[in-house]
Design a protein around this motif. Structure first.
Motif, PDB file in Angstrom:
ATOM      1  N   GLY A 185       0.806  -1.205   0.000  1.00  0.00           N
ATOM      2  CA  GLY A 185       0.000   0.000   0.000  1.00  0.00           C
ATOM      3  C   GLY A 185       0.842   1.258   0.000  1.00  0.00           C
ATOM      4  O   GLY A 185       1.987   1.279   0.458  1.00  0.00           O
ATOM      5  N   TRP A 186       0.234   2.338  -0.536  1.00  0.00           N
ATOM      6  CA  TRP A 186       0.875   3.654  -0.535  1.00  0.00           C
ATOM      7  C   TRP A 186       0.393   4.377   0.724  1.00  0.00           C
ATOM      8  O   TRP A 186      -0.765   4.738   0.845  1.00  0.00           O
ATOM      9  N   CYS A 187       1.309   4.564   1.689  1.00  0.00           N
ATOM     10  CA  CYS A 187       0.960   5.108   3.003  1.00  0.00           C
ATOM     11  C   CYS A 187       1.378   6.568   3.083  1.00  0.00           C
ATOM     12  O   CYS A 187       2.505   6.919   2.694  1.00  0.00           O
ATOM     13  N   TYR A 233      -3.464   3.919   0.655  1.00  0.00           N
ATOM     14  CA  TYR A 233      -4.055   3.889  -0.689  1.00  0.00           C
ATOM     15  C   TYR A 233      -3.563   2.659  -1.442  1.00  0.00           C
ATOM     16  O   TYR A 233      -2.491   2.121  -1.153  1.00  0.00           O
ATOM     17  N   ALA A 234      -4.309   2.261  -2.436  1.00  0.00           N
ATOM     18  CA  ALA A 234      -3.867   1.157  -3.288  1.00  0.00           C
ATOM     19  C   ALA A 234      -2.786   1.597  -4.262  1.00  0.00           C
ATOM     20  O   ALA A 234      -1.924   0.813  -4.646  1.00  0.00           O
ATOM     21  N   ALA A 273      -8.810   6.735  -0.239  1.00  0.00           N
ATOM     22  CA  ALA A 273      -8.066   5.741   0.540  1.00  0.00           C
ATOM     23  C   ALA A 273      -8.977   4.600   0.942  1.00  0.00           C
ATOM     24  O   ALA A 273     -10.171   4.798   1.206  1.00  0.00           O
ATOM     25  N   HIS A 274      -8.445   3.384   0.966  1.00  0.00           N
ATOM     26  CA  HIS A 274      -9.292   2.271   1.380  1.00  0.00           C
ATOM     27  C   HIS A 274      -9.213   2.027   2.890  1.00  0.00           C
ATOM     28  O   HIS A 274      -9.999   1.258   3.432  1.00  0.00           O
ATOM     29  N   THR A 275      -8.251   2.704   3.568  1.00  0.00           N
ATOM     30  CA  THR A 275      -8.162   2.595   5.027  1.00  0.00           C
ATOM     31  C   THR A 275      -7.531   3.870   5.582  1.00  0.00           C
ATOM     32  O   THR A 275      -6.621   4.435   4.976  1.00  0.00           O
TER      33      THR A 275
END
Length: 656
Positions: free
Chosen positions: A566-568, A581-582, A589-591
């Motif tokens: 993931g891209w943090c 992000y994916a 963002a997915h989380t």
């Protein structure tokens, strides 16, 4: 032989067509000319009515000739192709007293007689009309010399060649026929020079236009021409008539030489040379015929240009009109089709609307579709029989023909143009063919989103939105079309705009799926003012203004067994939250993880690149690419967990 002579049109018939389109009363003069020039042995048709002396002063009065008509050019081309130029008289029809001469010698005598008459015409054109007009232009300055030279083109070179070389050679050979009964070698020397006629023929239409224009424009110009036309040397024929002579001459050579070869005995010494000479004359005739074909093609383009009133320069040497005609346009909203008109060229299809008031232009161009990339196929539609689809980069059209034959003709014409373009560009075309079959074809179609106009689904074919499956109604959920995929969708599902390449990169209404595919964004930029979810924060913006960002491996059951990458990001404007992000360009963002109060622990001895976040039973495990990157992430997360926020623009920047 008599039946064939009735089918062949004489030179005078073509001249009559030409003169009737140029000068009133000219047809009668042509009839007289044929009668005067008929010698014994010729079967000339009687005139339809007694010939009356025309008023030469009316030659140019009230006439409006400006261009050679397309019908005339077509007629001229057909006559050249069919060889219908020979007089109806045949050698040996009325044998004279004395010994019967060989048939081949009679044909050579006819060739010599017609050559003498032809050289006399060339003399009249070059030494009389041309020189007199040049002399008048130099003395009066009433019209330019260059214009006179354009009218007569290379007639001087043609005249000198025939008068100084070919006619004397023919005369000597016929005088010495008993000792040297052959002309094939003479014709072979002549043939290469006949290609100069192509320049004259190409210039013929322009010459006639200039002649008509300056006849009305300049009184001295008209006076010189009228004076010469009324002379005995001109035989009361117009200048246009004489200018047509070189256009007719090469097909006449071909016809006479072909008959000469047929009459030669099988063992004649001249047979091989004559056959070779005939082949060379045929090549020269092809040059002349090709020039007339080019004139006819450009005339067609000019006619289309005038009917469309276009500012675009479609009268281009590279354009060829392949087909035109009316069709019916199947509407996506209306039940009855609409009248339209198509012009198909070798490189484009013009989709036009007939004008109600046809003043000037007859049609208005609605769409220009490039043939390159165009597709055409038949449609199976019980409601609209004989319908077919034309799909191009600029637009996709559902059209209906009036019959099965007309539909097939349009499809074949379009496909032929497409095949020609593809053949020309085959070295640049990437041929993709794999074992996936329909799956790969579907992928290729999705790759064309935005590059080609889609085929719109008709409104009445669906009752609910093709994206959210909600039913349509007339008040709160109306139908709209996605300009990228052509689906019928509701306003909520099509409340997005994306730039489409087939529409010159202008923003168009698209559905959410196409918007995501075309832009790579989840939330449109023009909807920033709408209320956004907690995860709707663009990663690209966060990366440019972040305290820390990089790729991290997401380890453990919390992220799934696959362990995604993931891209943090810890944004500068939201320094206490970690967004995952994916991909770096995602808009959502997915989380998200609020870091305040979390404990940060370094990795174990088994893998020093691993670190964890833990609080109240929540555990997140990350793995950096290097130990140095792990240390930076640990430091950034410890600051955020303690509630620290940056005060300045560069305070605490740890971004990678």
């Amino acid at each position: 032989m008599e039946g064939e002579s009735k089918k062949l049109a004489s030179v005078s018939n073509l001249v009559t067509v030409f003169e009737n389109s140029r000068t009133p009363g000219a047809a009668s003069r042509v009839c007289k000319l044929e009668i005067e020039h008929c010698h014994p042995g010729c079967r000339c048709p009687p005139p339809a009515e007694p010939w009356k002396e025309p008023n030469l002063g009316e030659t140019f009065e009230g006439s409006e000739p400006r261009t050679v008509s397309r019908r005339y050019l077509s007629s001229l081309k057909n006559k050249l192709s069919s060889g219908a130029w020979r007089k109806s008289c045949q050698p040996g029809t009325h044998p004279g007293p004395g010994t019967q001469e060989p048939e081949e010698k009679k044909i050579v005598q006819e060739l010599l007689e017609t050559e003498k008459a032809y050289v006399a015409r060339l003399h009249l054109l070059d030494q009389v009309f041309f020189q007199e007009l040049l002399r008048e232009a130099r003395s009066s300055k009433a019209f330019p010399e260059d214009m006179v030279r354009l009218i007569f083109s290379n007639i001087s070179s043609i005249y000198q060649f025939h008068a100084q070389f070919f006619l004397p050679e023919l005369q000597r050979r016929l005088d010495d026929w008993t000792a040297t009964p052959r002309i094939g070698d003479v014709i072979q020397k002549l043939a290469p020079f006949l290609k100069m006629y192509s320049e004259y023929v190409k210039n013929f239409e322009r010459a006639v236009e200039l002649l008509a224009t300056w006849t009305d424009k300049s009184a001295p110009f008209q006076e010189v021409i009228t004076r010469i036309q009324s002379s005995e040397a001109s035989s009361s024929l117009t200048l246009q008539h004489h200018m047509l002579e070189p256009v007719q001459r090469i097909p006449r050579y071909e016809l006479l030489l072909k008959e000469y070869v047929q009459k030669l005995p099988a063992q004649a010494p001249d047979r091989a040379d004559a056959q070779k000479a005939l082949d060379m004359i045929f090549s020269a005739a092809q040059h002349s015929n090709a020039a007339i074909t080019e004139m006819e093609r450009l005339q067609d383009l000019w006619d289309v240009y005038q009917r469309l009133g276009l500012e675009d320069d479609i009268v281009d040497p590279s354009n060829t009109l392949l087909r035109e005609g009316p069709v019916l346009k199947i509407s996506f909203r209306r039940s009855d089709p609409m009248e339209r008109y198509l012009f198909l060229f070798n490189n484009m299809l013009l989709y036009c609307i007939p004008k109600v008031i046809q003043v000037g232009a007859q049609f208005q161009v609605r769409t220009r579709i490039d043939v390159a990339g165009m597709k055409v196929r038949e449609l199976t539609d019980a409601e609209f029989p004989y319908s077919f689809l034309v799909s191009g980069k600029q637009r996709t059209l559902e059209l209906q023909a009036r019959s099965q034959e007309e539909m097939i003709s349009w499809i074949q014409a379009c496909q032929a143009a497409i095949d020609q373009i593809e053949k020309r560009n085959e070295t640049f075309k990437a041929a993709v063919q794999g074992p996936e079959g329909d799956t790969q074809e579907q992928e290729l179609q999705s790759e064309e989103l935005g590059l080609r106009a889609p085929q719109w689904v008709r409104d009445k074919m669906v009752t609910m939105c093709m994206r959210c499956r909600e039913p349509f109604n007339a008040l709160t959920r109306r139908r709209h079309h996605c300009r990228a995929c052509g689906y019928v969708v509701c306003a909520k599902c099509s409340d997005y705009r994306a730039e489409l390449k087939y529409d010159d990169n202008r923003p168009n209404r698209v559905c959410f799926h196409c918007y995501t595919f075309l832009t790579g964004n989840v939330l449109p930029e023009d909807k920033e003012d709408k209320r956004r979810g907690i995860l709707e924060k663009g990663s690209a913006t966060g990366s440019e203004q972040s305290l820390m960002c990089s790729f991290l491996q997401l380890v453990g059951d919390k992220w799934g067994k696959s362990g995604p990458r993931g891209w943090c990001v810890i944004p500068r404007d939201d320094p206490l939250v970690l967004y995952v992000y994916a991909a770096p360009q995602d808009m959502r963002a997915h989380t998200s993880v609020p870091l305040l109060g979390y404990q940060v622990t370094a990795g174990t001895q088994a893998d020093p690149r691993v670190f964890q976040l833990q609080q109240s039973g929540q555990l997140y495990t990350f793995k950096a690419e290097t130990e140095e990157l792990r240390d930076r992430w640990v430091k950034a997360m410890e600051r955020a967990a303690s509630g620290w926020s940056p005060r300045g623009p560069n305070d605490g920047d740890l971004s990678d």
